[in-house]
Design a protein around this motif. Structure first.
Motif, short mmCIF file in Angstrom:
data_model
loop_
_atom_site.label_atom_id
_atom_site.label_comp_id
_atom_site.label_asym_id
_atom_site.label_seq_id
_atom_site.Cartn_x
_atom_site.Cartn_y
_atom_site.Cartn_z
N MET A 1 -6.86 13.64 46.29
CA MET A 1 -6.19 12.35 46.49
C MET A 1 -6.08 11.58 45.18
O MET A 1 -5.05 10.96 44.90
N ARG A 2 -7.13 11.61 44.38
CA ARG A 2 -7.09 10.91 43.09
C ARG A 2 -6.02 11.49 42.19
O ARG A 2 -5.35 10.76 41.46
N ASP B 1 -11.36 16.73 48.90
CA ASP B 1 -10.23 15.91 49.35
C ASP B 1 -10.08 14.67 48.47
O ASP B 1 -8.96 14.28 48.12
N THR B 2 -11.19 14.04 48.10
CA THR B 2 -11.16 12.85 47.26
C THR B 2 -10.55 13.17 45.89
O THR B 2 -9.71 12.42 45.39
N VAL C 1 -3.22 12.86 43.17
CA VAL C 1 -1.93 12.39 43.68
C VAL C 1 -1.71 10.94 43.27
O VAL C 1 -0.61 10.58 42.82
N GLN C 2 -2.75 10.12 43.38
CA GLN C 2 -2.63 8.71 43.00
C GLN C 2 -2.33 8.58 41.51
O GLN C 2 -1.50 7.76 41.11
#
Length: 149
Positions: free
Chosen positions: A101-102, A97-98, A104-105
């Protein structure tokens, strides 16, 4: 009375105490994310195995320094989780998940006009897919080992 005892034991299982000196799960997840990214970057360089190992060890030391963690503390924590595979599986679920998310960021920041291009450069698809494959493969191998117990 019996219900309160059952509730007490179930809460104790949910909030299992970690041994002293271990990194919190969230911090370990962040460290592992950076380490996996470093590993993938080294693989992208297509270096000789010896050079790649030296480069990876240096990058890993930089990651640990960034988080203020000694190699001994990291190794102790990771060894603990290797011996507690259900907990390690949760760490790797968080890790996937991390990493997502990274990504996407990084993608959203790439549109910022004044941002530093090195920080906002989109992760190459091959690098991203390898990271995700490795993380999922490690998580799956952890699950298969756990089922053998």
């Amino acid at each position: 009375m019996i219900f309160s005892l059952v509730g007490l034991f179930s809460c104790a299982e949910e909030k299992k105490k970690l041994p002293a000196g271990l990194l919190p799960p969230a911090k370990l997840t962040s460290i592992l994310a950076d380490i996996h990214i470093a590993e993938a970057q080294v693989e992208e360089m297509r270096l000789s195995p010896d050079t790649a190992k030296v480069m990876f060890n240096r990058l890993q030391a930089d990651v640990l320094k960034k988080y203020g963690v000694s190699e001994k503390q990291f190794t102790k924590t990771y060894t603990y989780y290797l011996n507690n595979l259900k907990d390690l599986d949760k760490i790797y679920e968080g890790l996937i998940d991390t990493l997502a998310m990274r990504e996407v960021q990084m993608s959203s920041k790439s549109g910022d006009a004044g941002a530093d291009s090195a920080k906002t450069k989109k992760m190459p698809d091959t690098l991203k897919s390898r990271l995700m494959q490795k993380s999922k493969a490690r998580r799956d191998s952890i699950r298969s080992i756990d089922t053998l117990k």
